[in-house]
Design an enzyme around this catalytic site. Structure first.
Site, PDB file in Angstrom:
ATOM      1  N   LEU A  32      64.081 -25.723 -83.120  1.00  0.00           N
ATOM      2  CA  LEU A  32      63.880 -24.649 -82.148  1.00  0.00           C
ATOM      3  C   LEU A  32      64.630 -23.367 -82.513  1.00  0.00           C
ATOM      4  O   LEU A  32      65.710 -23.401 -83.097  1.00  0.00           O
ATOM      5  CB  LEU A  32      64.327 -25.122 -80.763  1.00  0.00           C
ATOM      6  CG  LEU A  32      63.632 -26.380 -80.230  1.00  0.00           C
ATOM      7  CD1 LEU A  32      64.102 -26.670 -78.810  1.00  0.00           C
ATOM      8  CD2 LEU A  32      62.113 -26.253 -80.279  1.00  0.00           C
ATOM      9  N   HIS A  36      60.894 -20.248 -79.371  1.00  0.00           N
ATOM     10  CA  HIS A  36      60.689 -21.395 -78.482  1.00  0.00           C
ATOM     11  C   HIS A  36      61.449 -21.212 -77.172  1.00  0.00           C
ATOM     12  O   HIS A  36      60.935 -21.484 -76.086  1.00  0.00           O
ATOM     13  CB  HIS A  36      61.191 -22.688 -79.143  1.00  0.00           C
ATOM     14  CG  HIS A  36      60.457 -23.090 -80.375  1.00  0.00           C
ATOM     15  ND1 HIS A  36      61.027 -23.038 -81.616  1.00  0.00           N
ATOM     16  CD2 HIS A  36      59.204 -23.584 -80.556  1.00  0.00           C
ATOM     17  CE1 HIS A  36      60.161 -23.472 -82.521  1.00  0.00           C
ATOM     18  NE2 HIS A  36      59.049 -23.805 -81.902  1.00  0.00           N
ATOM     19  N   GLN A  60      48.164 -33.188 -87.531  1.00  0.00           N
ATOM     20  CA  GLN A  60      47.782 -31.794 -87.749  1.00  0.00           C
ATOM     21  C   GLN A  60      48.252 -31.268 -89.099  1.00  0.00           C
ATOM     22  O   GLN A  60      48.082 -30.088 -89.415  1.00  0.00           O
ATOM     23  CB  GLN A  60      48.294 -30.896 -86.624  1.00  0.00           C
ATOM     24  CG  GLN A  60      49.798 -30.695 -86.568  1.00  0.00           C
ATOM     25  CD  GLN A  60      50.226 -30.000 -85.291  1.00  0.00           C
ATOM     26  OE1 GLN A  60      50.168 -30.570 -84.205  1.00  0.00           O
ATOM     27  NE2 GLN A  60      50.679 -28.750 -85.406  1.00  0.00           N
ATOM     28  N   ASP A 149      51.022 -18.063 -83.157  1.00  0.00           N
ATOM     29  CA  ASP A 149      49.902 -18.946 -83.514  1.00  0.00           C
ATOM     30  C   ASP A 149      48.670 -18.505 -82.717  1.00  0.00           C
ATOM     31  O   ASP A 149      48.177 -19.243 -81.857  1.00  0.00           O
ATOM     32  CB  ASP A 149      50.271 -20.397 -83.223  1.00  0.00           C
ATOM     33  CG  ASP A 149      51.477 -20.840 -84.033  1.00  0.00           C
ATOM     34  OD1 ASP A 149      51.354 -20.935 -85.258  1.00  0.00           O
ATOM     35  OD2 ASP A 149      52.543 -21.084 -83.441  1.00  0.00           O
ATOM     36  N   SER A 184      60.093 -18.437 -86.761  1.00  0.00           N
ATOM     37  CA  SER A 184      59.347 -19.656 -87.059  1.00  0.00           C
ATOM     38  C   SER A 184      60.316 -20.718 -87.555  1.00  0.00           C
ATOM     39  O   SER A 184      61.293 -20.403 -88.257  1.00  0.00           O
ATOM     40  CB  SER A 184      58.286 -19.386 -88.130  1.00  0.00           C
ATOM     41  OG  SER A 184      57.716 -20.585 -88.606  1.00  0.00           O
TER      42      SER A 184
END
Length: 279
Positions: A32, A36, A60, A149, A184
């Site tokens: 995190l 986040h 994924q 995203d 990120s």
């Protein structure tokens, strides 16, 4: 703050909390950062109870090496979530989430045939599998996702429509480092030199917007790619200017009321994505 690892133990608590007020949910894969935490804080401000999941979802990832190297920092994540006011962390095992293989497939139409969907076959189906499971387990009133995203948010909104789920998707602004790099979890994997080079991505994106559509869509794309690739530590995988609703590539600025430039850049072994609104 509670830490639960099974659906049963989590729902024993959430069944009671649902009677008391709204439940906010932030699904994460851990490692995190402030991006986040901004989602968590918004959920805490807007709901009576906030749940954050920490789970690196294998379905994924279409690159096994990417899955194996994805940062996992659960202890540090828990401490950050305590400070952010989170009420519950759901940190399940792979076996808990996938007691048997998930063979479900989702038809996201043209939303998944471009950009990330084209470059990472099967990625968004894996996103659909895990998010639908988490929504089924948590049954939140509101779920919070970062707009870094951008395509994923559109996919999840479509997932909610496909499954007729009673949850509101709340898109949240990109959080950036002081030098402009979108926050990120993958930033932790950048070498020192690649980390110094990475802010070039957002710098060039802003320059492209500042041109105020003086160039055609095609020329804007060409210029953006060329300017980023001047830095030998960066290599653009794709840059697309798309209709923000359909995600389809635009040929002319008049093709949509709102255009979004979406980019993926390889910085050494790390793949970075970002986006920017053109009007």
């Amino acid at each position: 703050m509670r830490i639960e690892k099974t659906k049963l133990s989590m729902n024993a608590i959430l069944d009671e909390k649902r009677q008391e007020g709204t439940i906010g949910f932030v699904p994460t894969m851990g490692a995190l950062h402030e991006g986040h935490l901004s989602l968590v804080q918004r959920s805490v401000n807007e709901n009576d109870y906030t749940v954050v999941s920490v789970f690196v979802n294998p379905t994924q990832f279409n690159n096994p090496e990417d899955l194996s190297t994805y940062p996992r920092t659960l202890e540090a994540d828990v401490e950050l979530l305590k400070e952010a006011g989170c009420d519950m962390v759901f940190a399940p095992s792979v076996k808990e989430m996938y007691p048997e293989p998930d063979h479900r497939t989702f038809d996201f139409g043209t939303l998944e045939t471009v950009m990330e969907g084209e470059m990472r076959p099967g990625h968004f189906n894996g996103v659909g599998q895990i998010v639908s499971k988490l929504f089924d387990y948590v049954r939140p009133d509101h779920a919070y996702f970062g707009m870094k995203d951008f395509q994923q948010v559109a996919i999840i909104q479509r997932l909610v429509e496909l499954l007729n789920l009673n949850v509101e998707i709340v898109p949240c602004d990109i959080i950036r480092e002081e030098d402009g790099l979108a926050k990120s979890s993958r930033n932790l994997l950048l070498t020192e030199n690649h980390r110094l080079a990475a802010p070039t991505i957002y710098k060039v994106l802003k320059e492209s917007v500042a041109l105020d559509k003086a160039l055609t869509v095609e020329k804007t794309i060409q210029r953006t790619i060329a300017e980023i690739n001047k830095n030998t530590l960066l290599e653009v995988e794709y840059f697309s200017i798309v209709n923000d609703r359909t995600l389809q590539p635009m040929n002319k600025w008049e093709d949509a009321e709102r255009a979004v430039g979406c980019i993926a850049v390889q910085a050494g072994a790390v793949r970075l994505i970002d986006n920017i609104v053109f009007n």
